[in-house]
Design a protein around this motif. Structure first.
Motif, PDB file in Angstrom:
ATOM      1  N   LEU A  10      42.339  51.355   5.845  1.00 34.80           N
ATOM      2  CA  LEU A  10      42.855  52.034   7.031  1.00 34.80           C
ATOM      3  C   LEU A  10      44.281  52.544   6.852  1.00 34.80           C
ATOM      4  O   LEU A  10      44.815  53.226   7.731  1.00 34.80           O
ATOM      5  CB  LEU A  10      42.801  51.091   8.239  1.00 34.80           C
ATOM      6  CG  LEU A  10      41.406  50.595   8.645  1.00 34.80           C
ATOM      7  CD1 LEU A  10      41.520  49.658   9.849  1.00 34.80           C
ATOM      8  CD2 LEU A  10      40.465  51.749   8.960  1.00 34.80           C
ATOM      9  N   GLY A  11      44.915  52.185   5.737  1.00 32.95           N
ATOM     10  CA  GLY A  11      46.271  52.664   5.479  1.00 32.95           C
ATOM     11  C   GLY A  11      47.322  52.071   6.386  1.00 32.95           C
ATOM     12  O   GLY A  11      48.323  52.727   6.704  1.00 32.95           O
ATOM     13  N   LYS A  12      47.151  50.819   6.780  1.00 31.59           N
ATOM     14  CA  LYS A  12      48.057  50.194   7.736  1.00 31.59           C
ATOM     15  C   LYS A  12      49.117  49.338   7.059  1.00 31.59           C
ATOM     16  O   LYS A  12      48.912  48.805   5.972  1.00 31.59           O
ATOM     17  CB  LYS A  12      47.266  49.322   8.733  1.00 31.59           C
ATOM     18  CG  LYS A  12      46.351  50.127   9.653  1.00 31.59           C
ATOM     19  CD  LYS A  12      47.153  51.068  10.500  1.00 31.59           C
ATOM     20  CE  LYS A  12      46.305  51.960  11.372  1.00 31.59           C
ATOM     21  NZ  LYS A  12      47.116  52.910  12.148  1.00 31.59           N
ATOM     22  N   ARG A  13      50.250  49.226   7.727  1.00 36.54           N
ATOM     23  CA  ARG A  13      51.287  48.251   7.350  1.00 36.54           C
ATOM     24  C   ARG A  13      51.027  47.032   8.216  1.00 36.54           C
ATOM     25  O   ARG A  13      51.346  47.006   9.400  1.00 36.54           O
ATOM     26  CB  ARG A  13      52.681  48.812   7.601  1.00 36.54           C
ATOM     27  CG  ARG A  13      53.810  47.793   7.383  1.00 36.54           C
ATOM     28  CD  ARG A  13      53.957  47.420   5.907  1.00 36.54           C
ATOM     29  NE  ARG A  13      55.196  46.686   5.671  1.00 36.54           N
ATOM     30  CZ  ARG A  13      55.284  45.348   5.610  1.00 36.54           C
ATOM     31  NH1 ARG A  13      54.192  44.606   5.765  1.00 36.54           N
ATOM     32  NH2 ARG A  13      56.437  44.765   5.379  1.00 36.54           N
ATOM     33  N   VAL A  14      50.400  46.031   7.615  1.00 35.77           N
ATOM     34  CA  VAL A  14      49.979  44.845   8.365  1.00 35.77           C
ATOM     35  C   VAL A  14      51.148  43.870   8.504  1.00 35.77           C
ATOM     36  O   VAL A  14      51.798  43.505   7.526  1.00 35.77           O
ATOM     37  CB  VAL A  14      48.796  44.155   7.663  1.00 35.77           C
ATOM     38  CG1 VAL A  14      48.479  42.820   8.334  1.00 35.77           C
ATOM     39  CG2 VAL A  14      47.566  45.060   7.681  1.00 35.77           C
ATOM     40  N   ILE A  15      51.404  43.468   9.738  1.00 40.71           N
ATOM     41  CA  ILE A  15      52.406  42.436  10.029  1.00 40.71           C
ATOM     42  C   ILE A  15      51.688  41.298  10.748  1.00 40.71           C
ATOM     43  O   ILE A  15      51.114  41.494  11.824  1.00 40.71           O
ATOM     44  CB  ILE A  15      53.533  42.965  10.939  1.00 40.71           C
ATOM     45  CG1 ILE A  15      54.226  44.180  10.316  1.00 40.71           C
ATOM     46  CG2 ILE A  15      54.538  41.858  11.234  1.00 40.71           C
ATOM     47  CD1 ILE A  15      55.049  43.887   9.104  1.00 40.71           C
ATOM     48  N   VAL A  16      51.692  40.122  10.145  1.00 43.68           N
ATOM     49  CA  VAL A  16      51.080  38.956  10.780  1.00 43.68           C
ATOM     50  C   VAL A  16      52.129  38.283  11.657  1.00 43.68           C
ATOM     51  O   VAL A  16      53.183  37.862  11.168  1.00 43.68           O
ATOM     52  CB  VAL A  16      50.522  37.977   9.731  1.00 43.68           C
ATOM     53  CG1 VAL A  16      49.927  36.747  10.419  1.00 43.68           C
ATOM     54  CG2 VAL A  16      49.461  38.663   8.868  1.00 43.68           C
ATOM     55  N   PHE A  60      40.076  41.061   5.752  1.00 41.56           N
ATOM     56  CA  PHE A  60      40.361  42.107   6.730  1.00 41.56           C
ATOM     57  C   PHE A  60      41.738  42.711   6.502  1.00 41.56           C
ATOM     58  O   PHE A  60      41.913  43.924   6.623  1.00 41.56           O
ATOM     59  CB  PHE A  60      40.260  41.580   8.165  1.00 41.56           C
ATOM     60  CG  PHE A  60      40.515  42.666   9.177  1.00 41.56           C
ATOM     61  CD1 PHE A  60      39.518  43.569   9.512  1.00 41.56           C
ATOM     62  CD2 PHE A  60      41.764  42.818   9.761  1.00 41.56           C
ATOM     63  CE1 PHE A  60      39.749  44.600  10.407  1.00 41.56           C
ATOM     64  CE2 PHE A  60      42.009  43.847  10.658  1.00 41.56           C
ATOM     65  CZ  PHE A  60      40.990  44.740  10.981  1.00 41.56           C
ATOM     66  N   CYS A  61      42.727  41.879   6.192  1.00 42.07           N
ATOM     67  CA  CYS A  61      44.075  42.405   5.939  1.00 42.07           C
ATOM     68  C   CYS A  61      44.058  43.384   4.766  1.00 42.07           C
ATOM     69  O   CYS A  61      44.713  44.431   4.812  1.00 42.07           O
ATOM     70  CB  CYS A  61      45.048  41.260   5.662  1.00 42.07           C
ATOM     71  SG  CYS A  61      45.476  40.277   7.120  1.00 42.07           S
ATOM     72  N   GLU A  62      43.292  43.067   3.730  1.00 37.45           N
ATOM     73  CA  GLU A  62      43.184  43.970   2.583  1.00 37.45           C
ATOM     74  C   GLU A  62      42.506  45.274   2.992  1.00 37.45           C
ATOM     75  O   GLU A  62      42.948  46.366   2.600  1.00 37.45           O
ATOM     76  CB  GLU A  62      42.387  43.294   1.471  1.00 37.45           C
ATOM     77  CG  GLU A  62      42.259  44.151   0.222  1.00 37.45           C
ATOM     78  CD  GLU A  62      41.499  43.444  -0.883  1.00 37.45           C
ATOM     79  OE1 GLU A  62      41.300  44.057  -1.952  1.00 37.45           O
ATOM     80  OE2 GLU A  62      41.086  42.282  -0.693  1.00 37.45           O
ATOM     81  N   PHE A  63      41.450  45.166   3.799  1.00 38.78           N
ATOM     82  CA  PHE A  63      40.765  46.368   4.290  1.00 38.78           C
ATOM     83  C   PHE A  63      41.701  47.214   5.150  1.00 38.78           C
ATOM     84  O   PHE A  63      41.745  48.446   5.033  1.00 38.78           O
ATOM     85  CB  PHE A  63      39.533  45.966   5.103  1.00 38.78           C
ATOM     86  CG  PHE A  63      38.973  47.069   5.964  1.00 38.78           C
ATOM     87  CD1 PHE A  63      38.307  48.148   5.394  1.00 38.78           C
ATOM     88  CD2 PHE A  63      39.137  47.027   7.344  1.00 38.78           C
ATOM     89  CE1 PHE A  63      37.800  49.170   6.197  1.00 38.78           C
ATOM     90  CE2 PHE A  63      38.634  48.047   8.147  1.00 38.78           C
ATOM     91  CZ  PHE A  63      37.964  49.124   7.564  1.00 38.78           C
ATOM     92  N   ALA A  64      42.469  46.560   6.024  1.00 40.76           N
ATOM     93  CA  ALA A  64      43.380  47.286   6.911  1.00 40.76           C
ATOM     94  C   ALA A  64      44.460  48.006   6.118  1.00 40.76           C
ATOM     95  O   ALA A  64      44.814  49.150   6.433  1.00 40.76           O
ATOM     96  CB  ALA A  64      44.001  46.330   7.925  1.00 40.76           C
ATOM     97  N   PRO A  68      51.475  53.703  11.414  1.00 39.83           N
ATOM     98  CA  PRO A  68      50.939  52.766  10.411  1.00 39.83           C
ATOM     99  C   PRO A  68      50.888  51.306  10.848  1.00 39.83           C
ATOM    100  O   PRO A  68      50.158  50.519  10.241  1.00 39.83           O
ATOM    101  CB  PRO A  68      51.902  52.930   9.226  1.00 39.83           C
ATOM    102  CG  PRO A  68      52.708  54.150   9.510  1.00 39.83           C
ATOM    103  CD  PRO A  68      52.747  54.297  10.991  1.00 39.83           C
ATOM    104  N   LEU A  69      51.670  50.914  11.858  1.00 47.00           N
ATOM    105  CA  LEU A  69      51.786  49.491  12.170  1.00 47.00           C
ATOM    106  C   LEU A  69      50.488  48.904  12.721  1.00 47.00           C
ATOM    107  O   LEU A  69      49.851  49.487  13.598  1.00 47.00           O
ATOM    108  CB  LEU A  69      52.912  49.265  13.188  1.00 47.00           C
ATOM    109  CG  LEU A  69      53.138  47.804  13.616  1.00 47.00           C
ATOM    110  CD1 LEU A  69      53.497  46.924  12.434  1.00 47.00           C
ATOM    111  CD2 LEU A  69      54.228  47.716  14.682  1.00 47.00           C
ATOM    112  N   LEU A  70      50.118  47.752  12.200  1.00 45.70           N
ATOM    113  CA  LEU A  70      49.020  46.957  12.745  1.00 45.70           C
ATOM    114  C   LEU A  70      49.500  45.518  12.832  1.00 45.70           C
ATOM    115  O   LEU A  70      49.706  44.860  11.814  1.00 45.70           O
ATOM    116  CB  LEU A  70      47.775  47.052  11.865  1.00 45.70           C
ATOM    117  CG  LEU A  70      46.584  46.188  12.302  1.00 45.70           C
ATOM    118  CD1 LEU A  70      46.086  46.598  13.691  1.00 45.70           C
ATOM    119  CD2 LEU A  70      45.443  46.246  11.299  1.00 45.70           C
ATOM    120  N   GLU A  71      49.697  45.023  14.055  1.00 46.92           N
ATOM    121  CA  GLU A  71      50.093  43.632  14.268  1.00 46.92           C
ATOM    122  C   GLU A  71      48.834  42.772  14.329  1.00 46.92           C
ATOM    123  O   GLU A  71      47.898  43.093  15.055  1.00 46.92           O
ATOM    124  CB  GLU A  71      50.886  43.490  15.567  1.00 46.92           C
ATOM    125  CG  GLU A  71      52.236  44.183  15.537  1.00 46.92           C
ATOM    126  CD  GLU A  71      53.002  44.027  16.832  1.00 46.92           C
ATOM    127  OE1 GLU A  71      54.228  43.923  16.782  1.00 46.92           O
ATOM    128  OE2 GLU A  71      52.361  44.023  17.912  1.00 46.92           O
TER     129      GLU A  71
END
Length: 521
Positions: free
Chosen positions: A179-185, A171-175, A153-156
């Motif tokens: 895409l079902g991602k756990r977004v970490i900025v 894009f973060c909302e879309f991801a 799930p991780l997306l950096e």
């Protein structure tokens, strides 16, 4: 902004995986790659990647027919397709000159307002944008997926001050949702969060293995489940990722990090990896690596490499030291046992946690983000700072002092107040300034543990609980052994349906925080 039309440049393992996952999400995808010398089929690389998706294990595509959502092309004949893309993601070799060449082609053909991203795993965004036009920099971020993209799930994400905030938020909302991602900025630093920590952990493990004269099986048996790390351990993970990639990742990071960085100080035994790579021992994608599968005589025998001689012998499936059994009691219990295995764990874990403390606030201001990155990107049971609280920051300070090593300022603060604490039902994390602040998480990252801190379930029995998830949604949590279905959990499901139909509820979610969603009935 919608991200419905995607162009992926680079059809290797990661590029193909990202293209497949975007197709899974309902996007129209164009997969481009170079034209191989002398190839009759100019789209050979991309076409081959799509065909491989249909045979992949684990499956890249949710359904075989989703391959029809992916068109193929090449970087000589099909650049005009960039003009229709909402999102263009570069997934080529980790060489700055090659990436800059690709960016120039993208900028010449894309439409203004489209998002351009790089899947680089180590190169800082500032380096990627050197010499690039401002028009590209305003619409360029790093999107570092983890392999395989469908399952991890991780997306950096690494952005910049000049990036359009509305475009980034969209894009973060879309991801997260699409895409079902756990977004970490992350901050713009070499290796970002996950690879920076993982490389230190892995290099420290190699060094300790050699110094303590251990086998790869012994190290993997101790630096895995006993400390809450997947059973692949360290050397098994190197084989999975690709032994040949490790020096490239390290070289890229070492070229950007200052000489006094902790990772730069411990790099050693490069000749061992280089010898393996030269002889073709690159991991699972080749004939083997630190482990191999010997199929001679019609049998399948797992063998392990002797780090001193380079020879292979049947892997020892009982390589763990007695201290491994104490893992159920906590990592500290393993480290205090006293056998050679506990010495290995103590050295690697203490040094790694000290290194991670020194990364705040360099890689991010949030220790919760660091913990999340290691949990969802590397499947650690606990993140580094959760480990610190579990072990005891004061114990770690004493261990470092006993070893004659410096104590990071952040760890010293944690010894006074802990990395995390709960107030008013909210989880608070320690900041670099010494204060605790609320851990802000998107709704998609909400856990049952968060609900438990905030209140009590609406109903509960021995196998399941019913929670108010928020937004007029109910949550049924299984907590039987391995979350297996039984009469009591079925009873709670029926109760949830009755509650939902009799009240103003919009839906029911079934979920839990366990390692297994449901082991069966």
């Amino acid at each position: 902004m919608a991200f419905e039309r995607v162009v992926v440049i680079g059809s290797g393992v990661m590029g193909a995986g990202i293209a497949a996952h975007c197709a899974n999400a309902g996007c129209s995808v164009v997969l481009l790659d170079i034209v191989p010398d002398g190839a009759d089929d100019r789209n050979q690389l991309a076409d081959s990647a799509v065909k491989q998706m249909l045979k992949s294990d684990p499956e890249m595509l949710m359904l075989p027919e989703y391959a029809e959502r992916i068109e193929v092309g090449n970087l000589e004949d099909d650049l005009e397709r960039l003009a229709q893309a909402d999102w263009i993601v570069e997934v080529v070799l980790e060489r700055l000159d090659i990436k800059h060449s690709v960016f120039e082609k993208i900028e010449a053909h894309r439409r203004p307002g489209s998002l351009v991203t790089s899947n680089t795993s180590t190169i800082p965004r500032a380096k990627l944008m050197q010499g690039m036009p401002d028009s590209l920099a305003r619409e360029f971020i790093i999107t570092h997926f983890f392999n395989p993209p469908r399952y991890l799930p991780l997306l950096e994400i690494v952005s910049g001050d000049e990036v359009d905030s509305e475009l980034l938020d969209s894009f973060c909302e879309f991801a997260e949702i699409g895409l079902g991602k756990r977004v970490i900025v992350c901050n713009d630093t070499p290796g970002f969060i996950g690879n920076r920590i993982a490389m230190f952990f892995g290099q420290s493990a190699i060094n300790a293995t050699v110094d303590l004269e251990l086998t790869v099986e012994q190290t993997d048996a101790m630096l895995s489940r006993p400390i809450g790390v997947p059973k692949t351990g360290v050397f098994g993970l190197f084989d999975l990722v690709g032994v040949d990639l490790i020096p490239h990742i390290l070289d890229s990071m070492l070229g950007e990090l200052p000489e006094d960085d902790g990772l730069c100080q411990i790099v050693a035994h490069r000749e061992m990896l280089e010898e393996m790579i030269a002889d073709g021992w690159v991991g699972r994608k080749g004939k083997g690596g630190f482990y191999r599968l010997n199929t001679e005589d019609g049998k399948r025998v797992k063998e392990a490499r002797n780090l001193q001689t380079g020879e292979y012998a049947p892997a020892d499936r009982r390589a763990a030291f007695p201290s491994a059994k104490r893992g159920k009691l906590g990592i500290r219990q393993v480290m205090e046992h006293g056998d050679t295995g506990s010495q290995l764990v103590r050295r690697v874990v203490v040094d790694t946690l000290a290194y991670v403390c020194g990364l705040v606030p360099e890689v991010t201001d949030s220790i919760d983000d660091i913990d999340s990155a290691m949990r969802v990107g590397f499947m650690w049971k606990r993140g580094p700072f959760e480990m610190i609280d579990d072990i005891g920051a004061d114990w770690l300070v004493a261990a470092l002092e006993a070893d004659g090593k410096p104590v990071p300022e952040f760890l010293a603060r944690a010894a006074d107040s802990g990395c995390y604490k709960v107030e008013g039902g909210e989880l608070l994390s320690l900041t670099h300034s010494g204060e605790h602040e609320v851990c802000e998480r998107p709704l998609e990252a909400l856990t049952v543990a968060d609900l438990k801190r905030r209140g009590t379930p609406l109903k509960k029995n021995g196998s399941a609980s019913l929670w108010d998830l928020g937004d007029d949604v109910l949550l049924v949590e299984y907590h039987s052994k391995m979350n297996a279905m039984d009469p009591l959990s079925m009873e709670m499901l029926l109760s949830a349906v009755e509650e939902a139909e009799s009240g103003d509820w919009k839906g029911i979610v079934i979920g839990n925080d366990g390692q297994h969603f449901c082991a069966g009935a």
